[in-house]
Structure formats: C-alpha cells, structure tokens
Design a protein around this motif. Sequence first.
Motif, PDB file in Angstrom:
ATOM      1  N   GLY A   1       0.920  22.556   6.103  1.00  0.00           N
ATOM      2  CA  GLY A   1       2.046  22.591   7.016  1.00  0.00           C
ATOM      3  C   GLY A   1       2.361  21.197   7.515  1.00  0.00           C
ATOM      4  N   VAL A   2       3.582  20.768   7.431  1.00  0.00           N
ATOM      5  CA  VAL A   2       3.953  19.403   7.770  1.00  0.00           C
ATOM      6  C   VAL A   2       4.926  19.401   8.939  1.00  0.00           C
ATOM      7  CG1 VAL A   2       5.059  17.305   6.949  1.00  0.00           C
ATOM      8  CG2 VAL A   2       3.619  18.622   5.406  1.00  0.00           C
ATOM      9  N   THR A   3       4.619  18.554   9.911  1.00  0.00           N
ATOM     10  CA  THR A   3       5.547  18.324  11.007  1.00  0.00           C
ATOM     11  C   THR A   3       6.131  16.949  10.817  1.00  0.00           C
ATOM     12  OG1 THR A   3       4.200  19.646  12.500  1.00  0.00           O
ATOM     13  CG2 THR A   3       5.789  18.158  13.502  1.00  0.00           C
ATOM     14  N   ALA A   4       7.407  16.845  10.601  1.00  0.00           N
ATOM     15  CA  ALA A   4       8.019  15.541  10.380  1.00  0.00           C
ATOM     16  C   ALA A   4       7.956  14.709  11.644  1.00  0.00           C
ATOM     17  CB  ALA A   4       9.480  15.722   9.956  1.00  0.00           C
ATOM     18  N   CYS A   5       7.596  13.421  11.470  1.00  0.00           N
ATOM     19  CA  CYS A   5       7.472  12.562  12.640  1.00  0.00           C
ATOM     20  C   CYS A   5       8.804  12.333  13.327  1.00  0.00           C
ATOM     21  CB  CYS A   5       6.867  11.222  12.228  1.00  0.00           C
ATOM     22  SG  CYS A   5       5.165  11.380  11.727  1.00  0.00           S
ATOM     23  N   GLY A   6       9.864  12.473  12.576  1.00  0.00           N
ATOM     24  CA  GLY A   6      11.171  12.261  13.173  1.00  0.00           C
ATOM     25  C   GLY A   6      11.614  13.398  14.074  1.00  0.00           C
ATOM     26  N   SER A   7      10.793  14.433  14.206  1.00  0.00           N
ATOM     27  CA  SER A   7      11.215  15.579  15.003  1.00  0.00           C
ATOM     28  C   SER A   7      10.754  15.478  16.443  1.00  0.00           C
ATOM     29  CB  SER A   7      10.659  16.867  14.373  1.00  0.00           C
ATOM     30  OG  SER A   7       9.252  16.858  14.390  1.00  0.00           O
ATOM     31  N   GLY A   8      10.588  14.257  16.907  1.00  0.00           N
ATOM     32  CA  GLY A   8      10.266  14.101  18.311  1.00  0.00           C
ATOM     33  C   GLY A   8       9.010  13.332  18.588  1.00  0.00           C
ATOM     34  N   ALA A   9       8.246  12.962  17.551  1.00  0.00           N
ATOM     35  CA  ALA A   9       7.047  12.170  17.761  1.00  0.00           C
ATOM     36  C   ALA A   9       7.466  10.801  18.257  1.00  0.00           C
ATOM     37  CB  ALA A   9       6.275  12.037  16.456  1.00  0.00           C
ATOM     38  N   SER A  10       7.099  10.469  19.490  1.00  0.00           N
ATOM     39  CA  SER A  10       7.552   9.211  20.054  1.00  0.00           C
ATOM     40  C   SER A  10       6.721   8.836  21.260  1.00  0.00           C
ATOM     41  CB  SER A  10       9.022   9.306  20.481  1.00  0.00           C
ATOM     42  OG  SER A  10       9.406   8.174  21.221  1.00  0.00           O
ATOM     43  N   THR A  11       6.345   7.541  21.329  1.00  0.00           N
ATOM     44  CA  THR A  11       5.598   7.055  22.480  1.00  0.00           C
ATOM     45  C   THR A  11       6.472   7.020  23.719  1.00  0.00           C
ATOM     46  OG1 THR A  11       6.158   4.845  21.724  1.00  0.00           O
ATOM     47  CG2 THR A  11       3.977   5.667  21.162  1.00  0.00           C
ATOM     48  N   GLY A  12       7.746   7.096  23.501  1.00  0.00           N
ATOM     49  CA  GLY A  12       8.628   7.097  24.658  1.00  0.00           C
ATOM     50  C   GLY A  12       9.215   8.474  24.918  1.00  0.00           C
ATOM     51  N   GLY A  13       8.579   9.503  24.360  1.00  0.00           N
ATOM     52  CA  GLY A  13       9.108  10.857  24.439  1.00  0.00           C
ATOM     53  C   GLY A  13       8.899  11.499  25.794  1.00  0.00           C
ATOM     54  N   GLY A  14       8.794  12.835  25.809  1.00  0.00           N
ATOM     55  CA  GLY A  14       8.677  13.574  27.055  1.00  0.00           C
ATOM     56  C   GLY A  14       7.515  13.112  27.899  1.00  0.00           C
ATOM     57  N   SER A  15       7.676  13.167  29.228  1.00  0.00           N
ATOM     58  CA  SER A  15       6.667  12.639  30.145  1.00  0.00           C
ATOM     59  C   SER A  15       5.393  13.462  30.145  1.00  0.00           C
ATOM     60  CB  SER A  15       7.243  12.587  31.562  1.00  0.00           C
ATOM     61  OG  SER A  15       7.622  13.893  31.980  1.00  0.00           O
ATOM     62  N   ASN A  16       5.421  14.656  29.594  1.00  0.00           N
ATOM     63  CA  ASN A  16       4.247  15.519  29.629  1.00  0.00           C
ATOM     64  C   ASN A  16       3.643  15.776  28.260  1.00  0.00           C
ATOM     65  OD1 ASN A  16       4.136  15.991  32.449  1.00  0.00           O
ATOM     66  ND2 ASN A  16       5.920  17.326  32.252  1.00  0.00           N
ATOM     67  N   THR A  17       3.916  14.883  27.297  1.00  0.00           N
ATOM     68  CA  THR A  17       3.319  15.031  25.973  1.00  0.00           C
ATOM     69  C   THR A  17       2.910  13.678  25.398  1.00  0.00           C
ATOM     70  OG1 THR A  17       5.434  14.843  24.806  1.00  0.00           O
ATOM     71  CG2 THR A  17       4.708  17.067  25.414  1.00  0.00           C
ATOM     72  N   ILE A  18       1.900  13.707  24.532  1.00  0.00           N
ATOM     73  CA  ILE A  18       1.621  12.577  23.653  1.00  0.00           C
ATOM     74  C   ILE A  18       1.568  13.130  22.228  1.00  0.00           C
ATOM     75  CG2 ILE A  18       0.329  11.305  25.410  1.00  0.00           C
ATOM     76  CD1 ILE A  18      -2.232  11.938  23.765  1.00  0.00           C
ATOM     77  N   HIS A  19       1.928  12.292  21.267  1.00  0.00           N
ATOM     78  CA  HIS A  19       1.922  12.714  19.878  1.00  0.00           C
ATOM     79  C   HIS A  19       0.751  12.080  19.139  1.00  0.00           C
ATOM     80  CE1 HIS A  19       5.782  14.944  19.357  1.00  0.00           C
ATOM     81  NE2 HIS A  19       6.011  14.370  20.534  1.00  0.00           N
ATOM     82  N   VAL A  20       0.019  12.895  18.400  1.00  0.00           N
ATOM     83  CA  VAL A  20      -1.104  12.447  17.584  1.00  0.00           C
ATOM     84  C   VAL A  20      -0.728  12.688  16.126  1.00  0.00           C
ATOM     85  CG1 VAL A  20      -3.520  12.830  16.988  1.00  0.00           C
ATOM     86  CG2 VAL A  20      -2.798  12.911  19.388  1.00  0.00           C
ATOM     87  N   LEU A  21      -0.693  11.621  15.341  1.00  0.00           N
ATOM     88  CA  LEU A  21      -0.276  11.691  13.949  1.00  0.00           C
ATOM     89  C   LEU A  21      -1.499  11.637  13.036  1.00  0.00           C
ATOM     90  CD1 LEU A  21       2.056  11.622  11.846  1.00  0.00           C
ATOM     91  CD2 LEU A  21       1.921   9.116  11.973  1.00  0.00           C
ATOM     92  N   VAL A  22      -1.592  12.590  12.100  1.00  0.00           N
ATOM     93  CA  VAL A  22      -2.735  12.635  11.194  1.00  0.00           C
ATOM     94  C   VAL A  22      -2.293  12.805   9.748  1.00  0.00           C
ATOM     95  CG1 VAL A  22      -4.315  13.540  12.932  1.00  0.00           C
ATOM     96  CG2 VAL A  22      -3.056  15.134  11.478  1.00  0.00           C
ATOM     97  N   TYR A  23      -3.211  12.480   8.861  1.00  0.00           N
ATOM     98  CA  TYR A  23      -3.067  12.632   7.406  1.00  0.00           C
ATOM     99  C   TYR A  23      -3.098  14.124   7.098  1.00  0.00           C
ATOM    100  CZ  TYR A  23      -4.788  11.463   2.570  1.00  0.00           C
ATOM    101  OH  TYR A  23      -4.989  11.308   1.217  1.00  0.00           O
ATOM    102  N   GLY A  24      -2.058  14.602   6.423  1.00  0.00           N
ATOM    103  CA  GLY A  24      -1.940  16.039   6.204  1.00  0.00           C
ATOM    104  C   GLY A  24      -2.802  16.556   5.072  1.00  0.00           C
ATOM    105  N   ASP A  25      -3.814  17.342   5.420  1.00  0.00           N
ATOM    106  CA  ASP A  25      -4.676  17.980   4.427  1.00  0.00           C
ATOM    107  C   ASP A  25      -5.469  19.094   5.104  1.00  0.00           C
ATOM    108  OD1 ASP A  25      -6.753  16.784   5.830  1.00  0.00           O
ATOM    109  OD2 ASP A  25      -7.142  15.247   4.333  1.00  0.00           O
ATOM    110  N   ALA A  26      -6.492  19.604   4.430  1.00  0.00           N
ATOM    111  CA  ALA A  26      -7.234  20.750   4.956  1.00  0.00           C
ATOM    112  C   ALA A  26      -8.001  20.444   6.232  1.00  0.00           C
ATOM    113  CB  ALA A  26      -8.193  21.284   3.894  1.00  0.00           C
ATOM    114  N   SER A  27      -8.339  19.179   6.472  1.00  0.00           N
ATOM    115  CA  SER A  27      -9.060  18.833   7.698  1.00  0.00           C
ATOM    116  C   SER A  27      -8.202  19.018   8.940  1.00  0.00           C
ATOM    117  CB  SER A  27      -9.578  17.386   7.633  1.00  0.00           C
ATOM    118  OG  SER A  27     -10.654  17.274   6.731  1.00  0.00           O
ATOM    119  N   ASN A  28      -6.900  19.203   8.757  1.00  0.00           N
ATOM    120  CA  ASN A  28      -6.024  19.455   9.907  1.00  0.00           C
ATOM    121  C   ASN A  28      -6.446  20.692  10.686  1.00  0.00           C
ATOM    122  OD1 ASN A  28      -3.074  18.455   8.004  1.00  0.00           O
ATOM    123  ND2 ASN A  28      -4.522  17.195   9.128  1.00  0.00           N
ATOM    124  N   LYS A  29      -7.178  21.578  10.027  1.00  0.00           N
ATOM    125  CA  LYS A  29      -7.696  22.769  10.711  1.00  0.00           C
ATOM    126  C   LYS A  29      -8.498  22.387  11.941  1.00  0.00           C
ATOM    127  CE  LYS A  29     -10.844  26.688   9.941  1.00  0.00           C
ATOM    128  NZ  LYS A  29     -11.708  27.377   8.941  1.00  0.00           N
TER     129      LYS A  29
END
Length: 429
Positions: free
Chosen positions: A18-46
């Motif tokens: 399952g892939v979440t595109a980074c352009g869909s809101g991943a941003s250090t300047g995004g919402g005040s109540n979230t942080i985004h963590v970006l990872v390499y997409g594979d089975a370890s994402n579990k």
Amino acid sequence: MKRRAFAVALGLSLATVGVTACGSGASTGGGSNTIHVLVYGDASNKVEKQMVDTFNKTSKVKVVLDTIPGADYQAKLNTIINTAQAPDVFFNWGGGSIQPYVKADLLLPLDDMIAADPGLKGNFLSSVFDTAVIDGKSYGIPMRGTQPVLLFDNKKVLADAGLSVPKTWDDLLNAVQVLKGKGVTPFALGGGDQWPTLMWYEYVFDRVAGPELFQRALSGDKAAWESEDARKALGMLKQLVDAGAFGSNFDSVKFTDGGSPALLAKGKAAFELMGSWAYATQQDANPDFAAKDLGYSAFPSVAGGKGDPADVVGNTNNFYSVLKKSNHPETAAAFLKLMYSDEFVKAQLAIGNLPTTTNTERFLDTAASPEYSKYQYELVKAAPSFQLSWDQAYPPAATTPIHTAVQQFFDGKLDVDGFIKAMQALPAS
C-alpha cells in the motif's frame, strides 16, 4: 539490503504494498497536530504501522505514515527533501545516503535529543549507531534490523566433497580447487546485479588492510586506493577469479531473480557470499534446503592481514533522520524512543529482522529463526568494525561508478591500475 533489491530479494512484490503518495499532504509545514514519517515501502511497513498506531494512542500530535515503493524511494526522496512536501522524519541507510542532506543543512542534529534521553544512543549497539554520525554529530536513530554479509554454504555439497567451512584464505583457495575437481562451482555469484560482487571487495580489503584504508579513501585520501595493501587485496581477488571460483558466466546470473540462490540450493554451487537476508530468501524459495542443508559462517581470515577476523561488512541498519524544519521536533523525539522499545524489538524479530538494540538479546528466542538470529546478533555485537557497504558509504552519485569498476575488474576489462583510477575518480563524499 541494497536499496533497489531489498523487496525483490525477499520475494516481495512492490506492487502489493500500500502506497501513500508524499504529495498527498506529507509536509514539515503541514497541520499543527501531525508529523509525517516517510519510509521505504515493503513488507516491513507492517511494523512501522504498528509503531505509529501505538504512538498515536497517547500523543496529542499524531504521526502520519507515508510510504514510497522501494525501487523509487531514493529518487523520490531526493526530489522532495528540500520542498514543502518533505517529511518530518524519513528512512535512510546512514552514511553516504544522508551526507548530501547534512551538507545542505537540511537535517537536525540529534545530539540535544540524546542529551535529554541518553537511551536514544545508549540502547543501540555502538558499531551500528555510529554509521549515522557525521562530522561528530548524530543524524540518525537505528530502526528495522542489521544486515551483515555472511558466507552461506550448502552443507551436503561440502560433506560430499570432504570439506569444512573455510576459516582462512588458504582454506578458501583449497576449497575452490577441490570443488572444481568435482564439477561444482565453488561460489555462486549474482554478478548481473553488480552489488553482490562488491561484497567480495569489501571483505578482502578489510581483511588485508583493516577498516582504516576504506575510511581514508572515503574521507578523500585518494592515495589510499593505490597503497600496497589495496594492490594486495586486488591481486587476491584476481587470483580468485582466475582460479574459476565463480565459474565463467557469473555476470549472466542475478540474485534478485533467484538465480544465484538457486545454484546454492540445488547443489550446483557450494557457497554464496551474501547479506543476511539470504536466509529468508532461501526459506521462501527453497524451504527444505533452508531447514536441512543451509549453513552460514563468517568470512575467512587472511594471514598477515591488518583486519580483525571478527570485522563484518554489510548494512549496519536503516535509520530515521529528522528534518531541521520540522514544526514538531519534540514529537519526533518521542516517536524515536519507540525504536528501542520491547514492542518494537519483538515485532521486528517476528518478521525476520534483527534489531540492534541492547535489549534484543532478551527476545531472540521469539525470532522467526532463533538460532540464526542469535548467531547474527553475537557476530555484530562482537565486531570491532562494521563497515557500511561501499556503495552506501559514498554519496548516491558514486553508486554506478563503483558498481561499474567492480564488475569490470572481475571481467578483466580493468587491470589493477584501471580499478585504482576508477575509485580515485569517485565523487567526493
């Protein structure tokens, strides 16, 4: 594992992740109540999803997990790292993979976080943690697991040939001759992928010269590549190729399509030098062989060599780094604490990864393969040096030149001086 080969070698289909595109809101300047963590997409994402769920149960500022398929990860990270779409925290390999970002002043040194919570450093094996220390500052916290390179063998082939696992270089050369005499390729090699060939250079250079030679070269000392020790190591590698240790068609074989593992499992080859993920690969593709006849050992010693026989090479771990412009560094610090939690360790062991936390040892009996996990853990724990793969210690721009030189020297298209010149011309680290 190697950046592009990780999922393929484990028999995973990136298309199923399952892939979440980074352009869909991943941003250090995004919402005040979230942080985004970006990872390499594979089975370890579990496991990464599990850690995010655990963290979000108690944190006011929530973590959003974003993934990029493994084959595209590094390129897309490079594209977004200095834009509004950059994550707060991101997956990497330490070493050269983050050095350009440090030079560009994009990363947050984690030393203040560590001062506030010494466990962010003290709860990890030092030989691993130091991979993400650059210019004396810490830029990464280990996550996932360690991946040392081991010498795998087919126990039945060795027994039939009257051989044991080689402890020294002379033992190894003797095994080559004995196995060739029996019509067996001594070492399976996925030369078509190039990076498996590099593992031989990393170990032979370490055993001959110790880790200092490569560290000198990495720091910009071009003379290291033309030293007496470097020439000796290259001569030993050429001796091995000329002796037929890898057969004659190794460049038409790949690890990533299952070719070289199949040679070992079917008894057509006696050994394969490969990252620790090879065990899981064999369990998936050749379970009977993995259960009965798959052996593993450390790389042999070299008489008169400066390298400690207990040194290992490979991928020390993956790391989480933090962007300097994150609005919530304190939330990132709190999230990173989970990387040494009991929950994290047990979850990683359950999917076959080997965390490098100091509490891992207590949970090794719960691993997918306890005996194998214990062997790896003790190997890494005792290693005086854990040298990061050359193509990951250098910046990404050096990867192709390294792989090309490594392949061409084995193919006889470069002589010793040609290889030295190619390495001296690598992009500066």
